[in-house]
Enzyme design. Sequence first.
Site, short mmCIF file in Angstrom:
data_model
loop_
_atom_site.label_atom_id
_atom_site.label_comp_id
_atom_site.label_asym_id
_atom_site.label_seq_id
_atom_site.Cartn_x
_atom_site.Cartn_y
_atom_site.Cartn_z
N ASP A 133 58.85 42.43 49.98
CA ASP A 133 59.79 41.93 50.97
C ASP A 133 61.13 42.66 50.91
OD1 ASP A 133 58.11 40.07 52.06
OD2 ASP A 133 58.96 38.35 51.00
N TYR A 187 54.09 41.98 38.29
CA TYR A 187 55.46 41.78 38.78
C TYR A 187 56.34 41.32 37.64
CZ TYR A 187 54.22 42.26 43.72
OH TYR A 187 53.82 42.75 44.93
#
EC number: 5.4.99.12
Length: 303
Positions: A66, A130
């Site tokens: 994002d 992540y």
Amino acid sequence: MGSAPAAGSVRARYLVYFQYVGTDFNGVAAVRGAQRAVGVQNYLEEAAERLNSVEPVRFTISSRTDAGVHALSNAAHLDVQRRSGRPPFPPEVLTEALNTHLRHPAIRVLRAFRVPSDFHARHAATSRTYLYRLVTGCHRSDELPVFERNLCWALRADRLDVAAMQEAAQHLLGTHDFSAFQSAGSPVPSPVRTLRRVSVSPGLASPLLSPQESRKLQFWSLEFESRSFLYRQVRRMTAVLVAVGLGALAPAQVKTILESQDPLGKHQTRLAPAHGLFLKSVLYGSLDAASCTLQGPQFGSHD
């Protein structure tokens, strides 16, 4: 990229690893049309125009991130078709050429590899990790050094109950329906994912801090590994674990939230800020791990 190569020309497919500071971008994916927003992919493909490929070069991104999210190591595949009689670029030449023509200083191509013509950067990935960076001891935004702004989530707290966070994280491990942790309005064929690893640990002190700041600020690292994640799943899981660390939730409530499968519940609508999140690595089990796997640097974590 589905057309046949022109007579006499050779199409070569490459896997490239690249990194970026996501602050200036509307995510990694290209933004098409006349919009002012721009993605990392726009700059990569602009640089690839200078390769003079017979067909326009398009990057197929492994992992979409994002706006504001960073990557220590993302991946993509691309096809380059040189004109008749010219051999394919060696991977190191391709890497250097892309970096030479990249117009944004916050993007860097790390390495490239030749891969089979049917290789797919998104579908072939076997693991994605992540990293989420937190910092405590920072009660005002101006107390965070400029070198760390937009690279971590500054919590207005002096401490976290890390033991409680680690206990809560155990409820997320394994194969589950993670509907409660996906953003509403992002349909997928199945919300079932397997979280292979989750860790909460002290992060390394930034070398850019003064001794006084190093004594006051404490960095923390959360890591999540899975083959794939739902949309905003990592940021939602992070927000819930932080709520546990701050005492707003009990560890057992994380299990209740997970089992509710409700993305609109009271607690799971929390979303950790984008700027603390980094895509750390993308791995490919189908390729030679020694030559075609590139991990992100060990940034802020003892793991």
